[in-house]
Design a protein around this motif. Structure first.
Motif, PDB file in Angstrom:
ATOM      1  N   MET A   1      14.315  74.543  39.923  1.00 42.82           N
ATOM      2  CA  MET A   1      15.232  73.863  40.825  1.00 42.82           C
ATOM      3  C   MET A   1      14.709  72.499  41.407  1.00 42.82           C
ATOM      4  N   ILE A   2      15.227  71.220  41.322  1.00 42.34           N
ATOM      5  CA  ILE A   2      14.910  70.114  41.774  1.00 42.34           C
ATOM      6  C   ILE A   2      14.744  69.988  43.137  1.00 42.34           C
ATOM      7  N   SER A   3      13.807  69.588  43.683  1.00 39.26           N
ATOM      8  CA  SER A   3      13.709  69.392  44.916  1.00 39.26           C
ATOM      9  C   SER A   3      14.608  68.187  45.572  1.00 39.26           C
ATOM     10  N   PRO A   4      15.226  68.376  46.466  1.00 41.88           N
ATOM     11  CA  PRO A   4      16.176  67.024  46.842  1.00 41.88           C
ATOM     12  C   PRO A   4      15.318  65.762  47.472  1.00 41.88           C
ATOM     13  N   ARG A   5      15.779  64.789  47.022  1.00 43.06           N
ATOM     14  CA  ARG A   5      15.144  63.592  47.366  1.00 43.06           C
ATOM     15  C   ARG A   5      16.341  62.785  48.152  1.00 43.06           C
ATOM     16  N   ILE A   6      15.880  61.790  49.196  1.00 41.12           N
ATOM     17  CA  ILE A   6      16.639  61.048  49.643  1.00 41.12           C
ATOM     18  C   ILE A   6      16.536  59.289  49.514  1.00 41.12           C
ATOM     19  N   ALA A   7      17.387  58.715  49.127  1.00 40.07           N
ATOM     20  CA  ALA A   7      17.267  57.359  49.107  1.00 40.07           C
ATOM     21  C   ALA A   7      18.072  56.399  50.134  1.00 40.07           C
ATOM     22  N   PHE A   8      17.473  55.376  50.520  1.00 35.55           N
ATOM     23  CA  PHE A   8      18.213  54.524  51.379  1.00 35.55           C
ATOM     24  C   PHE A   8      18.283  53.307  50.708  1.00 35.55           C
ATOM     25  N   LEU A   9      19.439  52.728  50.607  1.00 36.44           N
ATOM     26  CA  LEU A   9      19.844  51.432  49.852  1.00 36.44           C
ATOM     27  C   LEU A   9      20.386  50.330  50.925  1.00 36.44           C
ATOM     28  N   ASP A  10      19.835  49.436  50.679  1.00 37.14           N
ATOM     29  CA  ASP A  10      20.050  48.316  51.529  1.00 37.14           C
ATOM     30  C   ASP A  10      21.332  47.677  51.046  1.00 37.14           C
ATOM     31  N   VAL A  11      22.151  47.031  51.690  1.00 33.57           N
ATOM     32  CA  VAL A  11      23.373  46.341  51.113  1.00 33.57           C
ATOM     33  C   VAL A  11      23.319  44.950  50.412  1.00 33.57           C
ATOM     34  N   ASP A  12      23.043  43.978  51.037  1.00 37.92           N
ATOM     35  CA  ASP A  12      23.222  42.683  50.523  1.00 37.92           C
ATOM     36  C   ASP A  12      21.825  42.346  49.774  1.00 37.92           C
ATOM     37  N   GLY A  13      22.075  41.979  48.750  1.00 37.24           N
ATOM     38  CA  GLY A  13      21.009  41.782  47.703  1.00 37.24           C
ATOM     39  C   GLY A  13      20.296  42.972  46.988  1.00 37.24           C
ATOM     40  N   THR A  14      21.006  44.261  47.404  1.00 36.35           N
ATOM     41  CA  THR A  14      20.395  45.511  46.654  1.00 36.35           C
ATOM     42  C   THR A  14      21.459  45.952  45.967  1.00 36.35           C
ATOM     43  N   LEU A  15      22.643  46.587  46.957  1.00 36.22           N
ATOM     44  CA  LEU A  15      23.838  47.281  46.427  1.00 36.22           C
ATOM     45  C   LEU A  15      24.555  46.166  45.947  1.00 36.22           C
ATOM     46  N   ILE A  16      24.930  45.079  46.511  1.00 38.25           N
ATOM     47  CA  ILE A  16      25.829  43.969  46.182  1.00 38.25           C
ATOM     48  C   ILE A  16      24.898  42.604  46.071  1.00 38.25           C
ATOM     49  N   ASP A  17      25.380  41.581  45.190  1.00 40.89           N
ATOM     50  CA  ASP A  17      24.529  40.444  45.294  1.00 40.89           C
ATOM     51  C   ASP A  17      25.527  39.242  46.173  1.00 40.89           C
ATOM     52  N   SER A  18      24.807  38.125  46.174  1.00 38.14           N
ATOM     53  CA  SER A  18      25.128  37.228  47.147  1.00 38.14           C
ATOM     54  C   SER A  18      26.681  36.967  46.923  1.00 38.14           C
ATOM     55  N   SER A  19      27.179  37.072  45.755  1.00 39.79           N
ATOM     56  CA  SER A  19      28.491  36.771  45.518  1.00 39.79           C
ATOM     57  C   SER A  19      29.451  38.068  45.859  1.00 39.79           C
ATOM     58  N   GLU A  20      29.027  38.963  46.467  1.00 42.88           N
ATOM     59  CA  GLU A  20      29.697  40.193  46.727  1.00 42.88           C
ATOM     60  C   GLU A  20      30.335  41.115  45.710  1.00 42.88           C
ATOM     61  N   VAL A  21      29.588  41.065  44.744  1.00 42.35           N
ATOM     62  CA  VAL A  21      30.091  42.018  43.392  1.00 42.35           C
ATOM     63  C   VAL A  21      28.949  43.200  43.333  1.00 42.35           C
ATOM     64  N   VAL A  22      29.486  44.383  42.669  1.00 38.63           N
ATOM     65  CA  VAL A  22      28.554  45.501  42.439  1.00 38.63           C
ATOM     66  C   VAL A  22      28.505  45.784  41.198  1.00 38.63           C
ATOM     67  N   ALA A  23      27.534  46.126  40.558  1.00 39.17           N
ATOM     68  CA  ALA A  23      27.358  46.540  39.204  1.00 39.17           C
ATOM     69  C   ALA A  23      27.847  47.940  38.805  1.00 39.17           C
ATOM     70  N   PRO A  24      28.848  48.154  38.022  1.00 40.29           N
ATOM     71  CA  PRO A  24      29.380  49.625  37.573  1.00 40.29           C
ATOM     72  C   PRO A  24      28.070  50.623  37.728  1.00 40.29           C
ATOM     73  N   SER A  25      27.065  50.348  37.175  1.00 45.00           N
ATOM     74  CA  SER A  25      25.979  51.112  36.752  1.00 45.00           C
ATOM     75  C   SER A  25      25.294  51.622  38.305  1.00 45.00           C
ATOM     76  N   THR A  26      25.454  50.813  39.579  1.00 45.47           N
ATOM     77  CA  THR A  26      25.047  51.103  40.757  1.00 45.47           C
ATOM     78  C   THR A  26      25.975  52.206  41.186  1.00 45.47           C
ATOM     79  N   ILE A  27      27.215  52.013  41.163  1.00 47.76           N
ATOM     80  CA  ILE A  27      28.215  53.140  41.708  1.00 47.76           C
ATOM     81  C   ILE A  27      27.991  54.316  40.806  1.00 47.76           C
ATOM     82  N   GLU A  28      27.885  54.413  39.494  1.00 50.43           N
ATOM     83  CA  GLU A  28      27.536  55.510  38.946  1.00 50.43           C
ATOM     84  C   GLU A  28      26.083  56.161  39.129  1.00 50.43           C
ATOM     85  N   ALA A  29      25.157  55.416  39.614  1.00 55.06           N
ATOM     86  CA  ALA A  29      23.955  55.807  40.013  1.00 55.06           C
ATOM     87  C   ALA A  29      23.867  56.319  41.131  1.00 55.06           C
TER      88      ALA A  29
END
Length: 285
Positions: A1-29
């Motif tokens: 069994m995989i031990s659970p991890r926890i991820a903390f994601l910033d929004v601006d510049g990490t989840l979305i870029d300065s044009s306020e778009v998100v890559a589909p791969s990020t949503i899938e991840a």
């Protein structure tokens, strides 16, 4: 069994870029990591009310907002690190005396000075001209008809001095950050602005000791997870403490050199599947 991890994601510049778009791969991840039993939290300088519905709809286990001022598990507010009224009054008094625009962040409300909306409208117009060709493989997180920040910043009303966790100041004066730091140092944590539209004379202010990193530690204690299991991903000054306290601190390729210096590793940029690549490398997906 995989031990659970926890991820903390910033929004601006990490989840979305300065044009306020998100890559589909990020949503899938994010969705795949959660399906695999891991926790994924937002960790942003935005107030909760500034986290657009399209961002929340990706699906997260909770959120740290206002640069560490608040934390939610699910939709329950569990941490509130607000300023005493006299501290807010001192901060606002200095902004008004200096002629700086600013806004105050409560958990579910913003309190802008009259000039904030105009500044943001100008930025949006300039940004449209900078963007040029729009990539159709990226998803916008804002409504094209009216930007949600313009709605929020249009609501100018008497300021609240209670329930405030953070302020953002905006000024044409390139010495504004230095002036605010000098005036408020000791009782407050002052950093340079972390969102492009704020300009070079801008910054963010919380109480001394209130930042994403210290709130991450409080939240981990509540959840019952060790910091060693945590992954923090960010790109800006307000992410530094988060990268330091997490077991793995990851800077985006578009991060500043200062932020990269505090990270354990660097992933690719927002548009080049940075979150996906980081999650893949560490076994979340």
């Amino acid at each position: 069994m995989i031990s659970p991890r926890i991820a903390f994601l910033d929004v601006d510049g990490t989840l979305i870029d300065s044009s306020e778009v998100v890559a589909p791969s990020t949503i899938e991840a994010v969705r795949t990591a959660r399906a695999n039993g891991h926790l994924v939290y937002l960790s942003t300088g935005r107030a909760s009310v500034e986290i657009y519905p399209a961002i929340r709809d990706i699906g997260f286990d909770g959120a740290i907002s206002a640069g560490g001022g608040f934390a939610e598990i699910g939709d329950e507010l569990v941490i509130s690190r607000t300023m005493p009224e006299d501290a807010v009054a001192r901060m606002v008094g200095f902004y008004e005396e200096s002629g700086y625009d600013f806004y105050l962040q409560a958990f579910d409300e913003l309190f802008p000075s009259p000039g904030v909306r105009g500044r943001f409208a100008t930025y949006l117009q300039d940004d449209q001209e900078r963007r040029g060709e729009v990539r159709t493989d990226l998803e916008a997180v804002t409504d094209a008809d009216e930007h949600p920040a313009l709605k929020a910043f249009a609501n100018v009303r008497p300021l609240s001095y209670t329930g405030i966790a953070k302020s953002v100041f905006l000024a044409a004066d390139l010495m504004a950050y230095d002036r605010v730091s000098e005036a408020l140092s000791g009782d407050f944590h002052v950093i340079t602005g972390t969102v492009p539209h704020m300009g070079r004379g801008s910054g963010e202010v919380t109480l001394d000791g209130v930042n994403k990193g210290t709130t991450v530690l409080q939240l981990l204690d509540m959840i019952g997870l060790d910091a060693a299991s945590a992954i923090g991903i960010g790109d800006s000054t307000n992410d530094i403490e988060m990268l330091q306290v997490c077991g793995v601190g990851i800077a985006m390729a578009n991060a500043t050199d200062v932020v990269k210096a505090h990270a354990d590793e660097v992933t690719t940029s927002v548009r080049e599947d940075g979150v996906w690549n980081a999650f893949r490398r560490h076994g979340l997906i």
